[in-house]
Design a protein around this motif. Sequence first.
Motif, PDB file in Angstrom:
ATOM      1  N   MET A 162      59.047  41.629  38.315  1.00  0.00           N
ATOM      2  CA  MET A 162      58.144  41.486  37.243  1.00  0.00           C
ATOM      3  C   MET A 162      58.776  41.523  35.813  1.00  0.00           C
ATOM      4  O   MET A 162      58.076  41.896  35.063  1.00  0.00           O
ATOM      5  CB  MET A 162      56.861  42.568  37.522  1.00  0.00           C
ATOM      6  CG  MET A 162      56.151  42.353  38.766  1.00  0.00           C
ATOM      7  SD  MET A 162      54.803  43.465  38.653  1.00  0.00           S
ATOM      8  CE  MET A 162      54.307  43.210  40.397  1.00  0.00           C
ATOM      9  N   GLU A 168      51.244  32.039  37.610  1.00  0.00           N
ATOM     10  CA  GLU A 168      50.930  33.608  37.853  1.00  0.00           C
ATOM     11  C   GLU A 168      50.199  33.639  39.196  1.00  0.00           C
ATOM     12  O   GLU A 168      50.126  34.721  39.918  1.00  0.00           O
ATOM     13  CB  GLU A 168      50.366  34.420  36.714  1.00  0.00           C
ATOM     14  CG  GLU A 168      51.362  34.154  35.662  1.00  0.00           C
ATOM     15  CD  GLU A 168      52.305  35.502  35.754  1.00  0.00           C
ATOM     16  OE1 GLU A 168      51.906  36.495  36.017  1.00  0.00           O
ATOM     17  OE2 GLU A 168      53.394  35.057  35.567  1.00  0.00           O
ATOM     18  N   LYS A 169      48.890  32.878  39.256  1.00  0.00           N
ATOM     19  CA  LYS A 169      48.014  32.964  40.368  1.00  0.00           C
ATOM     20  C   LYS A 169      48.812  33.020  41.768  1.00  0.00           C
ATOM     21  O   LYS A 169      48.541  33.522  42.487  1.00  0.00           O
ATOM     22  CB  LYS A 169      47.045  31.935  40.121  1.00  0.00           C
ATOM     23  CG  LYS A 169      45.863  31.794  41.199  1.00  0.00           C
ATOM     24  CD  LYS A 169      44.886  33.000  40.844  1.00  0.00           C
ATOM     25  CE  LYS A 169      43.897  33.311  42.041  1.00  0.00           C
ATOM     26  NZ  LYS A 169      43.252  34.464  41.965  1.00  0.00           N
ATOM     27  N   ALA A 194      51.826  33.151  42.180  1.00  0.00           N
ATOM     28  CA  ALA A 194      52.746  34.180  42.824  1.00  0.00           C
ATOM     29  C   ALA A 194      51.960  35.405  43.381  1.00  0.00           C
ATOM     30  O   ALA A 194      52.311  35.990  44.120  1.00  0.00           O
ATOM     31  CB  ALA A 194      53.339  34.689  41.561  1.00  0.00           C
ATOM     32  N   TYR A 195      50.652  35.771  42.768  1.00  0.00           N
ATOM     33  CA  TYR A 195      49.762  36.620  43.196  1.00  0.00           C
ATOM     34  C   TYR A 195      49.650  36.429  44.290  1.00  0.00           C
ATOM     35  O   TYR A 195      49.542  37.371  45.365  1.00  0.00           O
ATOM     36  CB  TYR A 195      48.606  36.797  42.224  1.00  0.00           C
ATOM     37  CG  TYR A 195      47.388  37.830  42.634  1.00  0.00           C
ATOM     38  CD1 TYR A 195      47.678  39.094  42.459  1.00  0.00           C
ATOM     39  CD2 TYR A 195      46.362  37.213  43.379  1.00  0.00           C
ATOM     40  CE1 TYR A 195      46.574  39.817  43.026  1.00  0.00           C
ATOM     41  CE2 TYR A 195      45.571  38.030  43.756  1.00  0.00           C
ATOM     42  CZ  TYR A 195      45.675  39.397  43.608  1.00  0.00           C
ATOM     43  OH  TYR A 195      44.405  40.340  44.167  1.00  0.00           O
ATOM     44  N   ASN A 240      51.393  28.042  33.122  1.00  0.00           N
ATOM     45  CA  ASN A 240      51.742  29.461  33.532  1.00  0.00           C
ATOM     46  C   ASN A 240      50.640  30.144  34.331  1.00  0.00           C
ATOM     47  O   ASN A 240      50.975  31.028  35.118  1.00  0.00           O
ATOM     48  CB  ASN A 240      52.235  30.378  32.306  1.00  0.00           C
ATOM     49  CG  ASN A 240      53.628  29.916  32.179  1.00  0.00           C
ATOM     50  OD1 ASN A 240      54.418  29.632  32.792  1.00  0.00           O
ATOM     51  ND2 ASN A 240      54.021  30.138  30.458  1.00  0.00           N
ATOM     52  N   ALA A 241      49.538  29.987  33.835  1.00  0.00           N
ATOM     53  CA  ALA A 241      48.415  30.719  34.404  1.00  0.00           C
ATOM     54  C   ALA A 241      48.287  30.396  35.931  1.00  0.00           C
ATOM     55  O   ALA A 241      47.964  31.321  37.054  1.00  0.00           O
ATOM     56  CB  ALA A 241      46.999  30.333  33.874  1.00  0.00           C
ATOM     57  N   THR A 273      55.463  41.405  31.285  1.00  0.00           N
ATOM     58  CA  THR A 273      55.767  41.225  32.753  1.00  0.00           C
ATOM     59  C   THR A 273      55.037  40.031  33.063  1.00  0.00           C
ATOM     60  O   THR A 273      54.090  39.631  32.586  1.00  0.00           O
ATOM     61  CB  THR A 273      55.234  42.451  33.287  1.00  0.00           C
ATOM     62  OG1 THR A 273      53.908  42.520  32.892  1.00  0.00           O
ATOM     63  CG2 THR A 273      55.940  43.710  32.809  1.00  0.00           C
ATOM     64  N   SER A 274      55.767  39.753  34.264  1.00  0.00           N
ATOM     65  CA  SER A 274      55.182  38.274  35.108  1.00  0.00           C
ATOM     66  C   SER A 274      55.206  38.720  36.578  1.00  0.00           C
ATOM     67  O   SER A 274      56.136  38.976  36.986  1.00  0.00           O
ATOM     68  CB  SER A 274      55.970  37.208  34.562  1.00  0.00           C
ATOM     69  OG  SER A 274      56.009  36.293  35.586  1.00  0.00           O
ATOM     70  N   LEU A 275      54.281  38.086  37.239  1.00  0.00           N
ATOM     71  CA  LEU A 275      53.976  38.425  38.592  1.00  0.00           C
ATOM     72  C   LEU A 275      55.124  37.281  39.223  1.00  0.00           C
ATOM     73  O   LEU A 275      55.388  37.365  40.485  1.00  0.00           O
ATOM     74  CB  LEU A 275      52.624  37.827  39.197  1.00  0.00           C
ATOM     75  CG  LEU A 275      51.753  39.232  39.085  1.00  0.00           C
ATOM     76  CD1 LEU A 275      50.376  38.760  39.489  1.00  0.00           C
ATOM     77  CD2 LEU A 275      52.127  40.455  39.796  1.00  0.00           C
ATOM     78  N   ALA A 276      55.425  36.113  38.570  1.00  0.00           N
ATOM     79  CA  ALA A 276      56.182  35.158  39.209  1.00  0.00           C
ATOM     80  C   ALA A 276      57.876  35.516  38.983  1.00  0.00           C
ATOM     81  O   ALA A 276      58.685  34.709  39.091  1.00  0.00           O
ATOM     82  CB  ALA A 276      55.930  33.907  38.348  1.00  0.00           C
TER      83      ALA A 276
END
Length: 336
Positions: free
Chosen positions: A107, A175-176, A178-179, A171-172, A100-103
């Motif tokens: 998800m 994700e941040k 997107a969070y 990607n990290a 799953t991904s926040l972006a």
Amino acid sequence: MVTANLILKINQLTKKLNNRSNLNKNLNLGANRKKITSYFLMEKGCCPKCNKKEVISDAEAGEMICGSCGLVLSDRIEESGPERRSFFDKPDRMRTGSRTSLAIHDMGLATIIGPLNKDVSGKPLSPDMTNTIRRIRKWDNQSRHGGRTERNLQQAFTYLNTMKDKLAISNAVIEKAAYLYRKVLEKNLLIGRSISAFMAAALYAACREAETPKTRKEIAKAANVPNRLVGVCYRILVKELDLKIPVVDPVYCIARISSKIGISEKTKRCSIEILRKSEENNISGGKDPMALAASALYLSCVKMNENHSQAKLAEAADLTTVTIRNRCKDLEILKI
Ligand SMILES: [Zn+2]
């Protein structure tokens, strides 16, 4: 006479065309045959180049390599083993799909209901069932795209993906970002403001937090939003979400500028030394890290007899020569 000539020409042309299509056919056949043989050999488990049975599969890189000649047979093998951990209470480690991904706005947990009204064996569904499926499909579609929040996230993450491709961000950090954006949406900070500007601001904040050296100007340009607007959104974001953004280390900027122009390692080391000294003598406080890095690089270029003009450095650092000259004056106090 004229018609006879024409007919002759047409005949010649058709002959040429036929020849060409035959040639193409032959070529295609050749390519196909090659593909088939290599696939066949890979199926048998040996290398198509050296015919040896020493295929190594590297699960981490997702590659299949020939052990004797090093030929990469496939660069995208699938992970077929069990999941590393279970996401439920019971110890079920079945593999179910990508992580799953926040972006992604849902998800990555979307369901797809096929458009055909047929069952597993290919028979058409009964009218009753068809109606039920149609209704479920409608609800599913609405739950995916219907809500205001969902639509907003979808749009925002499309922008985010474009920026990711343009700026080559890891990607990290994505994700941040997107969070942070999800938090912004939760706090209702977006009302009356531009989605793309806020997404750019969230990405800039994520870059700053992860110490990825990207300037606000660059991100604004990639997002196609005025730099000033990204600045406004960034300040709102930092204030409302109470973020603690670390100060940019000018040493990161040195690597960035010098790789753009091609400055030697020795000079780089020298400029890092200058920056360290300036920090010890409390000169660097409150100054633009990019400007500090550029002027430290300029001074060490002069010291090491490397020929790079202030204008060249200013262009690479996205500054003016005046800024570099002013910072140089500050740094010259150190007497390097
Ligand atoms: Zn081989």
